[in-house]
Design a protein around this motif. Structure first.
Motif: not given
Lengths: 311, 269
Positions: A197-205, A208, A212
């Protein structure tokens, strides 16, 4: 006048109960047995192999000449064979296994993930002689077709025999995939959702997020699976012996017949004479040493790769 | 006037002059067949802190996660209605959820820095995802974001240390800095202090006051003192319904709905 409050009787703490001590001693006894067995193992191998070490000296490790007819036993071809096959197999198996693990844990719908995961785990349960038979009847003919095509197209003068290094690498790769894949899948599944979720919330695909959030977090565990696969690839004997061609030389081309430390022991031990036998035992000892080294390195690397705070 | 109060905050100088930034129109959220959030209309204005309160399971977090389309990742979750950011429907055709999440940052309940990355890399992660490679630009944004997260002075000498080596409160401020680095317009906070000690909590509450200069904050909190301390407006959710929405000071002193009153006076929840 003041009502007397009855004092409760003083209770003492009980001593360790007897049965606890008995159990403790049994456990200590059994676990030391494992330790003793390991030490004995190394001891027996080093004593049995001593004549070969004494006769060849350092040449046992670094000499290329293995000639039972002349009584010369230098084991480098097999050490090299083991390294080539094991690392070659990992080179093929690791990307495939991690990709399969990612598919099962991140992409596949639940109805598909279960069966695919089980099927891959099932691969680990197949006896290695069955892999060997499959190698002889399916893999080698297929490899031969490829090699003939390769030689005809490129004109490279490599012998398209089917048996040899390439077949051994391929069969080992198939054999270690289930280990690496099953462990990778487990550690990837265990990556906490808040990392995703941390990565998704930064706009990761999705990719990514995997790069990441997931793979860095799971890298120590995945490496653990890779080391386990390496251990199996170094030690695997029967299937390799059945497809590698068993030549006592370093493979000069990827198609050449060669041998590994374990395959030379398996194919020669039956009819070994008084001088060959210590040489084979000495190879066995070296195999043990390599396994220990691989494990120690693995432990160090895994500890260093484990993210701080999650150990 | 009195019965319209439910959804439109009464005029108050600071808030009424600001423009509506974020607005939900008839938003319902389903998990499978279960309707977790029912027909919510609410709007948040620019540069305000907006608290979502209510008992556990009331739908406040579910609603919050709809704003940056996190439900897209949950199989079986479905959002209906519209959520407008500056007049654009975030659920409209051709809107990329990845884009939405770059413009709407999020801070989670438990601090979740990337444990294998350094403090620096944690903050730079969002920018690198967006393709920024210029070292000088990255340095600049990392410093600005860490200052924004009120963490710079504590970590400026050890930017290469792993993010997970910080204390819990510092980790949460690191996560705030990480969210700020991509320059979001809205910052969603899901009970950001529930895992922290009182001192760290108060630092983050102070921080929100500063942050609202640059972003609009929507915060879910279980702590009503927190809601009253930090927020300009409060929305009270109960079993999936938005029961009451209004200016915080008014709502806490003069709730319109019996359920709100019962909740904020501690009769349940």
């Amino acid at each position: 006048m003041t009502p007397t409050i009855p004092t409760p009787p003083r209770r003492s703490f009980g001593m360790n109960s007897g049965s606890d001590n008995v159990f403790r001693n049994i456990i200590i006894g059994l676990s030391s047995l494992v330790l003793v067995a390991t030490v004995l193992y190394g001891f027996v191998l080093i004593v049995g192999g001593l004549p070969a070490f004494q006769r060849e000296g350092i040449g046992f490790l670094f000499g290329l000449n293995w000639d039972p007819g002349k009584g010369i036993y230098q084991a480098l071809p097999f050490i090299a064979g083991t390294f080539f096959t094991a690392f070659g197999a990992l080179l093929l198996a690791v990307p495939l296994s991690v990709a399969a693990a990612l598919f099962i844990s991140e992409y596949a719908p639940r109805w598909l993930a279960g069966p695919v995961g089980s099927a891959i785990e099932l691969l680990a349960a197949i006896p290695s002689v069955v892999y060997g038979l499959w190698g002889i009847f399916v893999l080698i003919p297929a490899v031969r077709v490829f090699q003939v095509w390769f030689v005809s197209v490129t004109g490279v003068p490599w012998p398209p025999t089917g048996t040899g290094l390439m077949s051994a690498v391929l069969i080992l790769a198939v054999m270690v995939i289930p280990f690496i894949c099953a462990i990778s899948r487990d550690v990837i599944t265990l990556v906490p959702n808040d990392q995703r979720e941390a990565a998704y919330a930064l706009g990761a695909t999705k990719w990514e997020v995997i790069r990441f959030g997931i793979l860095p977090y799971a890298r120590a565990g995945i490496l653990g699976g890779v080391i386990l696969g390496l251990g199996r690839a170094i030690g695997e004997t029967l299937a390799v012996t059945m497809v590698i061609g068993n030549a006592n030389v370093i493979a000069s081309t990827p198609f050449s017949s060669t041998a590994t430390m374990s395959s030379i022991i398996a194919s020669n031990f039956g009819e070994a004479n008084e001088t060959l036998r210590p040489a084979l035992i000495a190879i066995g000892f070296m195999l043990l040493v390599f396994s220990v080294i691989v494990n120690v390195i693995a432990r160090i690397v895994i500890t260093r790769l484990t993210p701080v705070g999650t150990r | 006037m009195e019965n319209q109060m439910k959804l439109t905050p009464p005029p108050q100088s600071v808030i009424s002059t600001a423009a509506v930034r974020l607005e939900s129109q008839s938003v319902s959220i389903f998990y499978g067949e279960k309707e977790a959030v029912k027909n919510v209309d609410v709007s948040f204005k620019s540069n305000t802190v907006n608290a979502l309160i209510g008992p556990s399971g009331c739908g406040k977090t579910t609603f919050l996660r709809a704003i940056n389309r996190m439900h897209d990742l949950t199989p079986g979750a479905r959002v209906t209605g519209k959520i407008m950011l500056d007049g654009n429907d975030l659920y409209g055709d051709g809107i990329d959820p990845v884009d939405v999440r770059r413009r709407i940052g999020m801070v989670f309940q438990k601090p979740n820095p990337f444990p294998t990355m350094s403090i620096y890399d944690n903050v730079a992660a969002g920018l690198k995802l967006a393709g920024e490679r210029n070292k000088q630009k990255l340095d600049e944004v990392v410093e600005r974001s860490l200052r924004g997260g009120a963490l710079w002075d504590e970590v400026k000498d050890r930017l290469k240390a792993p993010g997970s080596s910080l204390s819990g409160g510092q980790q949460q401020r690191l996560c705030i800095a990480r969210a700020l680095a991509v320059d979001p317009e809205i910052l969603l906070m899901d009970e950001p202090t529930s895992a922290l000690d009182p001192q760290s909590t108060s630092r983050i509450e102070d921080l929100m006051e500063t942050l609202k200069q640059q972003v609009t904050i929507v915060i879910v909190t279980h702590n009503m003192q927190q809601a009253s301390r930090v927020s300009d407006t409060t929305s009270f959710f109960y079993v999936g319904d938005l029961v009451e929405h209004g200016v915080t000071s008014e709502m806490f002193t003069n709730p319109k709905d019996k359920r709100t009153e019962d909740y904020i006076t501690g009769r349940f929840g």
